[in-house]
Design a protein around this motif. Structure first.
Motif, PDB file in Angstrom:
ATOM      1  N   GLU A   1      -5.333  -1.113  -6.144  1.00 27.33           N
ATOM      2  CA  GLU A   1      -5.478  -0.608  -5.162  1.00 27.33           C
ATOM      3  C   GLU A   1      -5.220  -0.310  -3.619  1.00 27.33           C
ATOM      4  OE1 GLU A   1      -7.052   2.906  -5.582  1.00 27.33           O
ATOM      5  OE2 GLU A   1      -6.519   2.738  -8.067  1.00 27.33           O
ATOM      6  N   ALA A   2      -5.862  -1.692  -3.149  1.00 29.70           N
ATOM      7  CA  ALA A   2      -5.171  -3.066  -1.813  1.00 29.70           C
ATOM      8  C   ALA A   2      -3.781  -2.097  -1.510  1.00 29.70           C
ATOM      9  CB  ALA A   2      -5.707  -4.126  -1.679  1.00 29.70           C
ATOM     10  N   ILE A   3      -2.891  -2.160  -2.523  1.00 35.25           N
ATOM     11  CA  ILE A   3      -1.529  -2.054  -2.263  1.00 35.25           C
ATOM     12  C   ILE A   3      -1.353  -0.193  -2.045  1.00 35.25           C
ATOM     13  CG2 ILE A   3       0.884  -2.031  -3.725  1.00 35.25           C
ATOM     14  CD1 ILE A   3      -0.259  -4.762  -4.078  1.00 35.25           C
TER      15      ILE A   3
ATOM     16  N   SER B   1       2.990   4.674  -9.806  1.00 33.23           N
ATOM     17  CA  SER B   1       3.998   4.158  -8.544  1.00 33.23           C
ATOM     18  C   SER B   1       3.993   2.155  -9.183  1.00 33.23           C
ATOM     19  CB  SER B   1       4.763   4.421  -8.306  1.00 33.23           C
ATOM     20  OG  SER B   1       5.656   3.790  -8.051  1.00 33.23           O
ATOM     21  N   VAL B   2       2.484   2.256  -8.293  1.00 34.02           N
ATOM     22  CA  VAL B   2       2.198   0.855  -7.477  1.00 34.02           C
ATOM     23  C   VAL B   2       1.768  -0.343  -8.941  1.00 34.02           C
ATOM     24  CG1 VAL B   2       0.434  -0.107  -6.543  1.00 34.02           C
ATOM     25  CG2 VAL B   2       1.332   1.620  -5.160  1.00 34.02           C
ATOM     26  N   TYR B   3       0.677   0.729 -10.268  1.00 28.97           N
ATOM     27  CA  TYR B   3       0.548  -0.230 -11.076  1.00 28.97           C
ATOM     28  C   TYR B   3       1.607  -0.036 -12.134  1.00 28.97           C
ATOM     29  CZ  TYR B   3      -4.433   0.260 -10.962  1.00 28.97           C
ATOM     30  OH  TYR B   3      -5.776  -0.015  -9.828  1.00 28.97           O
ATOM     31  N   ASN B   4       3.107   0.589 -11.965  1.00 33.54           N
ATOM     32  CA  ASN B   4       3.434   0.837 -13.109  1.00 33.54           C
ATOM     33  C   ASN B   4       4.600  -0.023 -12.261  1.00 33.54           C
ATOM     34  OD1 ASN B   4       3.041   2.588 -14.759  1.00 33.54           O
ATOM     35  ND2 ASN B   4       4.620   4.756 -13.624  1.00 33.54           N
ATOM     36  N   HIS B   5       4.839  -1.125 -11.222  1.00 35.87           N
ATOM     37  CA  HIS B   5       5.507  -1.982 -10.876  1.00 35.87           C
ATOM     38  C   HIS B   5       5.060  -3.016 -10.413  1.00 35.87           C
ATOM     39  CE1 HIS B   5       8.815   0.878 -11.248  1.00 35.87           C
ATOM     40  NE2 HIS B   5       8.230   1.533 -11.033  1.00 35.87           N
TER      41      HIS B   5
END
Length: 152
Positions: free
Chosen positions: A13-15, A35-39
């Motif tokens: 979440e911070a990213i 996308s952040v979670y996937n990568h």
């Protein structure tokens, strides 16, 4: 003291927030939360002593022996402290550890990446696979980013 480390689930979440805030002034391209979670495994973060994530940077494998440094952001109040450089160094070291031969970046901050050892290159030498992401970019086909590459 700020440390550079691999991202963990609690950092996602911070990213996402850091990237989202930086897209407002065109520092980086947007990335969805999914996308952040996937990568997430691609990311490094910069974390302060009090556990706050103040920067992120990802190394994405693109093709045989080629990887991309992407989504490199440091929050405004921490810029100028070499956190970006340290995160890029972490990505480069990971690329070396993986046996990657070249690392590239598409950027609007040429001087920063030149200081890290990247040199300007021609977009046309990067494989077609690299441009699979570009087709979905809001700037396509009028991209103003500068392609830079580093041979390892």
């Amino acid at each position: 003291m700020t440390i550079i480390r691999k991202a963990r689930m609690e950092d996602a979440e911070a990213i996402h927030s850091i990237i989202k805030d930086s897209t407002k002034n065109a520092m980086v391209l947007p990335r969805s939360r999914a996308s952040v979670y996937n990568h997430l495994r691609d990311f490094f973060v910069s974390e302060t002593d009090d556990g706050r994530v103040v920067g992120c940077c990802a190394l994405a494998i693109s093709w045989d022996c080629l990887a991309e440094v992407r989504s490199m952001v440091v929050i405004p109040e921490e810029r100028g402290s070499n956190l970006g450089g340290r995160m890029v160094e972490a990505c480069i070291q990971e690329a070396r550890d993986l046996g990657v031969c070249e690392v590239f970046v598409l950027t609007n901050i040429e001087a920063f990446f030149a200081k890290q050892g990247f040199v300007v290159t021609d977009k046309n030498i990067l494989p077609q696979k690299v441009w699979a992401d570009c087709i979905n970019c809001p700037l396509f086909p009028d991209c103003d980013e500068i392609p830079m590459i580093m041979k390892l």
